[in-house]
Write an enzyme that holds these catalytic residues in place. Structure first.
Site, PDB file in Angstrom:
ATOM      1  N   ARG A  15      21.821 118.881-123.238  1.00 55.56           N
ATOM      2  CA  ARG A  15      21.834 119.766-124.910  1.00 55.56           C
ATOM      3  C   ARG A  15      22.918 118.388-125.721  1.00 55.56           C
ATOM      4  O   ARG A  15      22.870 118.758-127.357  1.00 55.56           O
ATOM      5  CB  ARG A  15      22.966 121.262-124.470  1.00 55.56           C
ATOM      6  CG  ARG A  15      21.836 121.984-124.253  1.00 55.56           C
ATOM      7  CD  ARG A  15      22.999 123.340-124.100  1.00 55.56           C
ATOM      8  NE  ARG A  15      23.667 122.927-122.281  1.00 55.56           N
ATOM      9  CZ  ARG A  15      24.708 124.151-122.322  1.00 55.56           C
ATOM     10  NH1 ARG A  15      25.075 124.720-122.923  1.00 55.56           N
ATOM     11  NH2 ARG A  15      25.452 123.616-120.704  1.00 55.56           N
ATOM     12  N   GLN A  72      26.308 109.457-108.121  1.00 59.79           N
ATOM     13  CA  GLN A  72      25.565 110.660-107.288  1.00 59.79           C
ATOM     14  C   GLN A  72      23.847 110.479-107.705  1.00 59.79           C
ATOM     15  O   GLN A  72      23.869 110.587-109.334  1.00 59.79           O
ATOM     16  CB  GLN A  72      26.138 112.092-107.678  1.00 59.79           C
ATOM     17  CG  GLN A  72      25.403 113.405-107.877  1.00 59.79           C
ATOM     18  CD  GLN A  72      25.983 114.200-108.545  1.00 59.79           C
ATOM     19  OE1 GLN A  72      25.982 114.615-109.943  1.00 59.79           O
ATOM     20  NE2 GLN A  72      25.427 115.611-107.765  1.00 59.79           N
ATOM     21  N   GLY A  77      24.079 119.243-108.230  1.00 57.06           N
ATOM     22  CA  GLY A  77      24.733 120.576-108.788  1.00 57.06           C
ATOM     23  C   GLY A  77      26.985 120.102-108.323  1.00 57.06           C
ATOM     24  O   GLY A  77      26.632 118.577-107.691  1.00 57.06           O
ATOM     25  N   ASP A 101      33.636 116.871-119.623  1.00 53.27           N
ATOM     26  CA  ASP A 101      33.662 116.644-120.750  1.00 53.27           C
ATOM     27  C   ASP A 101      34.302 117.863-121.604  1.00 53.27           C
ATOM     28  O   ASP A 101      34.196 119.857-121.835  1.00 53.27           O
ATOM     29  CB  ASP A 101      31.971 117.628-120.810  1.00 53.27           C
ATOM     30  CG  ASP A 101      31.501 118.978-119.994  1.00 53.27           C
ATOM     31  OD1 ASP A 101      32.156 119.064-118.991  1.00 53.27           O
ATOM     32  OD2 ASP A 101      30.819 119.481-120.201  1.00 53.27           O
ATOM     33  N   GLY A 138      30.787 130.484-115.332  1.00 61.50           N
ATOM     34  CA  GLY A 138      31.482 131.603-113.443  1.00 61.50           C
ATOM     35  C   GLY A 138      32.361 132.581-113.857  1.00 61.50           C
ATOM     36  O   GLY A 138      32.937 132.097-114.799  1.00 61.50           O
ATOM     37  N   ARG A 331      40.727  92.063-144.614  1.00 65.63           N
ATOM     38  CA  ARG A 331      39.875  91.793-143.365  1.00 65.63           C
ATOM     39  C   ARG A 331      40.608  91.226-141.834  1.00 65.63           C
ATOM     40  O   ARG A 331      41.619  91.070-142.040  1.00 65.63           O
ATOM     41  CB  ARG A 331      38.658  90.846-143.834  1.00 65.63           C
ATOM     42  CG  ARG A 331      36.949  91.696-144.558  1.00 65.63           C
ATOM     43  CD  ARG A 331      35.958  90.285-144.907  1.00 65.63           C
ATOM     44  NE  ARG A 331      35.568  90.077-143.979  1.00 65.63           N
ATOM     45  CZ  ARG A 331      34.897  89.015-144.090  1.00 65.63           C
ATOM     46  NH1 ARG A 331      35.204  88.218-145.143  1.00 65.63           N
ATOM     47  NH2 ARG A 331      34.577  88.226-143.483  1.00 65.63           N
ATOM     48  N   ASN A 375      50.834  82.998-157.773  1.00 61.09           N
ATOM     49  CA  ASN A 375      50.411  84.047-157.967  1.00 61.09           C
ATOM     50  C   ASN A 375      48.287  83.691-158.878  1.00 61.09           C
ATOM     51  O   ASN A 375      48.194  82.753-158.993  1.00 61.09           O
ATOM     52  CB  ASN A 375      50.812  83.799-159.983  1.00 61.09           C
ATOM     53  CG  ASN A 375      50.205  85.600-160.597  1.00 61.09           C
ATOM     54  OD1 ASN A 375      50.776  86.717-160.323  1.00 61.09           O
ATOM     55  ND2 ASN A 375      49.411  85.172-161.478  1.00 61.09           N
ATOM     56  N   ASN A 384      35.205  78.669-148.799  1.00 60.47           N
ATOM     57  CA  ASN A 384      35.808  79.110-148.055  1.00 60.47           C
ATOM     58  C   ASN A 384      34.574  78.019-146.951  1.00 60.47           C
ATOM     59  O   ASN A 384      34.670  77.871-145.835  1.00 60.47           O
ATOM     60  CB  ASN A 384      36.192  79.702-147.001  1.00 60.47           C
ATOM     61  CG  ASN A 384      35.104  80.883-147.422  1.00 60.47           C
ATOM     62  OD1 ASN A 384      34.785  81.301-147.998  1.00 60.47           O
ATOM     63  ND2 ASN A 384      36.005  81.643-145.609  1.00 60.47           N
TER      64      ASN A 384
END
Ligand code: UD1
Ligand code: CA
Length: 453
Positions: A15, A72, A77, A101, A138, A331, A375, A384
């Site tokens: 889903r 698995q 299941g 989840d 359940g 950065r 300054n 650069n």
């Protein structure tokens, strides 16, 4: 008493409609599966095994070292998933089983459930919740003495069972030996043709073992994420949890629902955060700081008394009393000293600015080491990059860089030097001198009259 953890993370998560495994989706910056492992670890489990299957490599990469994995191959299941971890389960006295989840579960709840399980000497303790709308879960079926007798899946439930509002969270504590024995007796004789882990409860009960239920007070903790709507809801709950913690620690968060802070971020007292701000992993903000609106700060340090408006900082630091923004971009690997100014449309990259240095507007400082009290006039560019490699520029203390200058790297400007506005500097500027590197102004007199003839 040893307690291990098995996390079920082999399912497909259809889903989510994604190429990625469901359990690696992040909630407030951390993968769901890792959140589950973190909380169980805080609660005291000593070993972890993650059952992987669908997109196994992606899950293993997200989880990383320090845990075991069981594979698995086919998803038959939840009981079948635990069978794949049988050898692991056998190595501790008790085992907790969680799904990958359910990112909202807390260590406190898990710890209380573990104590409840041990204190009552249960063979299985299932964590349950009472929901207004139990659809899909359940159901916990209790006997006449109100003891748990079994769990029935939605698809297998009768009408009266469907009316039960107490649900299975999918979280359990088991005595390991008894779990393994019960797993061996599982069948897949049910609506989905799967080996249900939930059937082990009835198997144990029928074998005369004690099965208990620990009801979770705050039902939101057990909510699972099955689609992106639920992912958004989980994100909202987690965001609120983190922000409330900071607010109660003395941070003013102007809009608690519109501020995005990842777990390990540290924020000092009397700091104010304006809306739209994102503070990501590894970030440390000092006291009396103002941040926002709309800042993104990643793995960076902001000293006491700074303000940062509408700016982005990545892997960088600014020391006390520095002003950043609006619209500055720091950065990676930029280190700004105390009392500096990194103003509007100033970009730094891999640069050091000494204390008191100011670049108020429209300046690029990349690959440079700059001293104190320098300054930068408006429009300065550290040139650069020569098209092939990056070079470094060094500027001494108290230098004055006139507006619209280019400093072609590698170049050195020594202490107390001045650069005339509009200069393109290609050679070292000695201490205390003025460098003018532009053609002198010429005046053509009578220009207008000549042109009109
Ligand atoms: C399960 C429970 C249900 C409970 C609900 C709580 C069973 C049979 N049902 O149902 O009682 O109310 O959780 O959310 O256990 N998984 C595997 N391998 C598989 C199948 C599942 O690893 O073969 C993993 C999934 O990745 C997931 C977890 O097990 O993390 C739960 O599986 P899911 O299919 O979501 O079970 P539910 O139908 O929700
Ligand atoms: Ca589920």
């Amino acid at each position: 008493m040893s307690f291990s953890l098995v996390v079920l993370a082999a399912g497909e998560g259809k889903r989510m409609k994604s190429e990625r495994s469901k359990v690696v989706f992040k909630v407030s910056g951390r993968e769901m599966v890792n959140r589950v492992i973190d909380e169980a670890t805080k609660a005291g489990v000593d070993k972890v095994c993650v059952v992987v299957g669908h997109k196994a490599e992606m899950v293993m990469e997200a989880v990383g070292n320090g845990v075991e994995f069981a594979t698995q191959l086919e998803q038959k299941g939840t009981g079948h998933a635990v069978m794949q971890a049988k050898e692991f389960v056998k190595n501790s006295e008790n085992v907790m089983i969680l799904a990958g989840d359910t990112p909202l579960i807390t260590a406190e709840t898990l710890k209380n459930a573990m104590s409840f399980h041990l204190d009552n000497n249960y063979s299985c303790t299932v964590l349950t919740a009472v929901l207004d709308n139990p659809f899909g879960y359940g159901r916990i079926i209790r006997d006449d003495f109100s003891n748990v007798s079994k769990i029935v899946e939605q698809k297998d439930a009768t009408e009266s069972e469907k009316a039960v509002r107490e649900i299975n969270s999918g979280m359990y504590c088991f005595k390991s030996v008894e779990l393994v024995e019960a797993l061996d007796k599982l069948t897949n004789n049910n609506a989905q043709g799967e080996y249900y882990l939930t059937d082990t409860l009835a198997i144990m009960k029928n074998a005369g073992l004690k099965v208990g239920a620990f009801t979770v007070e705050n039902a939101v903790e057990i909510s699972g994420v099955n689609d992106r709507l639920q992912l958004g809801e989980a994100e909202k709950v987690m965001r609120r949890r983190i922000n409330e913690k900071h607010a109660l620690n003395g941070v003013t968060i102007i809009d608690i629902d519109n501020t995005y802070i990842e777990d390990d971020v540290v924020i000092g007292q009397d700091t104010v955060i304006y809306p739209g701000t994102t503070l990501e992993k590894g970030t440390v903000i000092g006291k009396n700081v103002v941040i926002g609106q709309n800042c993104r700060i990643v793995n960076s340090k902001v000293g006491d008394g700074c303000d940062v408006y509408y700016s982005t900082m990545v892997d960088s630091s600014v020391d006390e009393g520095t002003h950043v923004g609006p619209y500055a971009y720091l950065r990676p690997n930029s280190k700004v000293g105390k009392g500096c100014k990194v103003g509007d449309f100033v970009e730094l990259k891999n640069a050091v600015l000494g204390d008191g240095t100011k670049a108020s507007h429209l300046t690029y400082i990349g690959d440079a080491t700059v001293g104190a009290n320098v300054n930068f006039g408006c429009g300065t560019v550290i040139v650069n990059y020569d098209g092939k490699s990056k070079h470094r520029t060094v500027i001494g203390d108290n230098a004055f860089i006139g507006c619209n200058s280019n400093l072609v790297s590698p170049v050195t400007v020594n202490n107390d030097a001045y650069i005339a506005a509009g200069s393109t500097i290609t050679h070292e500027v000695p201490e205390g001198t003025l460098a003018i590197a532009r053609s002198r102004q010429e005046i053509k007199t009578d220009w207008k009259d000549k042109r009109s003839k």
